[in-house]
Write an enzyme that holds these catalytic residues in place. Sequence first.
Site, PDB file in Angstrom:
ATOM      1  N   TYR A  45       1.135   5.053  17.062  1.00 28.75           N
ATOM      2  CA  TYR A  45       0.866   3.811  16.328  1.00 28.75           C
ATOM      3  C   TYR A  45       2.086   2.895  16.366  1.00 28.75           C
ATOM      4  CZ  TYR A  45      -3.488   5.739  14.367  1.00 28.75           C
ATOM      5  OH  TYR A  45      -4.742   6.264  14.190  1.00 28.75           O
TER       6      TYR A  45
HETATM    7  N1  LIG Z   1      -8.208   9.513  15.146  1.00 29.16           N
HETATM    8  C1  LIG Z   1      -8.342   8.350  15.730  1.00 29.16           C
HETATM    9  O1  LIG Z   1      -8.459   8.259  16.956  1.00 29.16           O
HETATM   10  C2  LIG Z   1      -8.384   7.115  14.865  1.00 29.16           C
HETATM   11  C3  LIG Z   1      -8.950   5.925  15.375  1.00 29.16           C
HETATM   12  C4  LIG Z   1      -8.995   4.789  14.538  1.00 29.16           C
HETATM   13  C5  LIG Z   1      -8.480   4.862  13.244  1.00 29.16           C
HETATM   14  N2  LIG Z   1      -7.918   6.029  12.792  1.00 29.16           N
HETATM   15  C6  LIG Z   1      -7.343   6.120  11.423  1.00 29.16           C
HETATM   16  O2  LIG Z   1      -8.282   5.630  10.469  1.00 29.16           O
HETATM   17  C7  LIG Z   1      -7.684   4.592   9.688  1.00 29.16           C
HETATM   18  C8  LIG Z   1      -8.727   3.584   9.229  1.00 29.16           C
HETATM   19  O3  LIG Z   1      -9.467   3.058  10.310  1.00 29.16           O
HETATM   20  P1  LIG Z   1      -9.270   1.546  10.831  1.00 29.16           P
HETATM   21  O4  LIG Z   1      -7.924   1.079  10.422  1.00 29.16           O
HETATM   22  O5  LIG Z   1      -9.660   1.587  12.260  1.00 29.16           O
HETATM   23  O6  LIG Z   1     -10.368   0.664  10.159  1.00 29.16           O
HETATM   24  P2  LIG Z   1     -11.181   0.587   8.780  1.00 29.16           P
HETATM   25  O7  LIG Z   1     -10.611   1.485   7.788  1.00 29.16           O
HETATM   26  O8  LIG Z   1     -12.608   0.723   9.134  1.00 29.16           O
HETATM   27  O9  LIG Z   1     -10.926  -0.931   8.404  1.00 29.16           O
HETATM   28  C9  LIG Z   1      -9.655  -1.350   7.955  1.00 29.16           C
HETATM   29  C10 LIG Z   1      -9.720  -2.787   7.471  1.00 29.16           C
HETATM   30  O10 LIG Z   1     -10.678  -2.921   6.434  1.00 29.16           O
HETATM   31  C11 LIG Z   1     -10.273  -3.941   5.559  1.00 29.16           C
HETATM   32  N3  LIG Z   1     -10.195  -3.419   4.165  1.00 29.16           N
HETATM   33  C12 LIG Z   1      -9.668  -2.260   3.724  1.00 29.16           C
HETATM   34  N4  LIG Z   1      -9.804  -2.154   2.393  1.00 29.16           N
HETATM   35  C13 LIG Z   1     -10.405  -3.272   1.977  1.00 29.16           C
HETATM   36  C14 LIG Z   1     -10.791  -3.735   0.724  1.00 29.16           C
HETATM   37  N5  LIG Z   1     -10.610  -3.006  -0.381  1.00 29.16           N
HETATM   38  N6  LIG Z   1     -11.407  -4.952   0.654  1.00 29.16           N
HETATM   39  C15 LIG Z   1     -11.620  -5.690   1.768  1.00 29.16           C
HETATM   40  N7  LIG Z   1     -11.248  -5.293   3.008  1.00 29.16           N
HETATM   41  C16 LIG Z   1     -10.657  -4.081   3.102  1.00 29.16           C
HETATM   42  C17 LIG Z   1      -8.881  -4.379   5.968  1.00 29.16           C
HETATM   43  O11 LIG Z   1      -9.000  -5.558   6.747  1.00 29.16           O
HETATM   44  P3  LIG Z   1      -8.052  -6.832   6.446  1.00 29.16           P
HETATM   45  O12 LIG Z   1      -6.741  -6.318   6.054  1.00 29.16           O
HETATM   46  O13 LIG Z   1      -8.079  -7.592   7.688  1.00 29.16           O
HETATM   47  O14 LIG Z   1      -8.736  -7.518   5.325  1.00 29.16           O
HETATM   48  C18 LIG Z   1      -8.429  -3.239   6.836  1.00 29.16           C
HETATM   49  O15 LIG Z   1      -7.459  -3.622   7.759  1.00 29.16           O
HETATM   50  C19 LIG Z   1      -6.596   4.015  10.627  1.00 29.16           C
HETATM   51  O16 LIG Z   1      -5.644   3.263   9.924  1.00 29.16           O
HETATM   52  C20 LIG Z   1      -6.076   5.269  11.255  1.00 29.16           C
HETATM   53  O17 LIG Z   1      -5.164   5.923  10.394  1.00 29.16           O
HETATM   54  C21 LIG Z   1      -7.891   7.153  13.575  1.00 29.16           C
END
Ligand SMILES: NC(=O)c1ccc[n+]([C@@H]2O[C@H](COP(=O)([O-])OP(=O)(O)OC[C@H]3O[C@@H](n4cnc5c(N)ncnc54)[C@H](OP(=O)(O)O)[C@@H]3O)[C@@H](O)[C@H]2O)c1
Length: 327
Positions: A57
Amino acid sequence: MAASGGGPLNGIGFGTWAWGNQLIWGYEPQRDDAVLEATFRQAVASGLNLVDTADSYGTGRLNGRSELLLGRFTAALSAESRAGLCIASKLAPFPWRLGRRGMDRALQASQDRLRGHLRRVQLHWSTARYAPWQEVALLDGLADRVLDGSVAELGVSNIGPKRLLWMHERLGERSVRLSSVQVQFSLLAPGDRDVEALINICRERNIDVLAYSPLAFGVLSKKPGMALSSGTVLRRRIFRRLLPASDGLRREMQVIADRRGASMVQVALNWCRAKGTIPIPGLRSPQQAMDVAAALNWSLLPEEVNRLDQERAACPLRMPANPFQSR
Ligand SMILES: NC(=O)c1ccc[n+]([C@@H]2O[C@H](COP(=O)([O-])OP(=O)(O)OC[C@H]3O[C@@H](n4cnc5c(N)ncnc54)[C@H](OP(=O)(O)O)[C@@H]3O)[C@@H](O)[C@H]2O)c1
């Protein structure tokens, strides 16, 4: 230095992919770091005690940034706040990380960036699709590091039911516990049948399922009629496709959210919890951390879960599958 945390997880964790990623998340160190520290402190104070990161990351020269920030933020917590916090990082099985000792240096580097607070190491993905002969060696190598006490816990990511069964058995032969498996899971995630099977296997074997991208990159936080006004090109491309496709689903989420006095984000996360997973939403502000933690205070009724399932099934489009996912 001993790694933090060893207690039970609280049902919702959080992810830090955005912390250092410019390509998808538009990260800027000077602008964002103070807010991210406040986000981290708020999340921990609100009881979100599982933090997910990865050694990959951070884009370009910022590689490792998420772990570096987490190391700094964790070190600044009081020992009391650190207790009970589980920091889980994923090591990427890059093609040059070969053989049973292939992850050793990467593990040490993550542990250094995290200032000794790495508790759970996770294999970021399986090499099954391009270097299947590496799979056993890398898994055995990580198990070696659990057995010699370099790291306390082991998890895996982006695998399906077949690999999970095999890995669980392999680790079991050496009495190494598989703590968690992490897969994409949300109301808009692809691959329903495989994930359902995976969840059932994990339930029977007491393995946590960590639901990543539980908000579909934030699509599920948007009220019907709302668009993504800013954001990177890549993220806007996903929103342009998925917002119209998920309109009916998000209308239902909004109805439930309004009735429960909650947010749509809480509905999305509690749907993941109702399915037996621990969601790890990506957080970027203290307000988001507070909102997410509030989902721990309530749960969906079975009929609400059913209605969301129906709307989900009717969605013509889903999130793209992770190319690193194997079966
Ligand atoms: N194992 C893997 O291959 C893999 C792949 C992907 C992700 N991950 C892990 O999973 C975590 C989460 O997944 P993700 O980051 O892909 O996406 P996600 O959790 O589906 O979406 C994150 C986004 O949702 C919005 N959000 C979060 N809380 C909110 C709230 N209370 N109200 C409004 N909007 C909100 C924010 O957008 P804004 O800030 O733009 O508003 C945030 O950046 C990652 O950070 C990572 O640690 C792992």
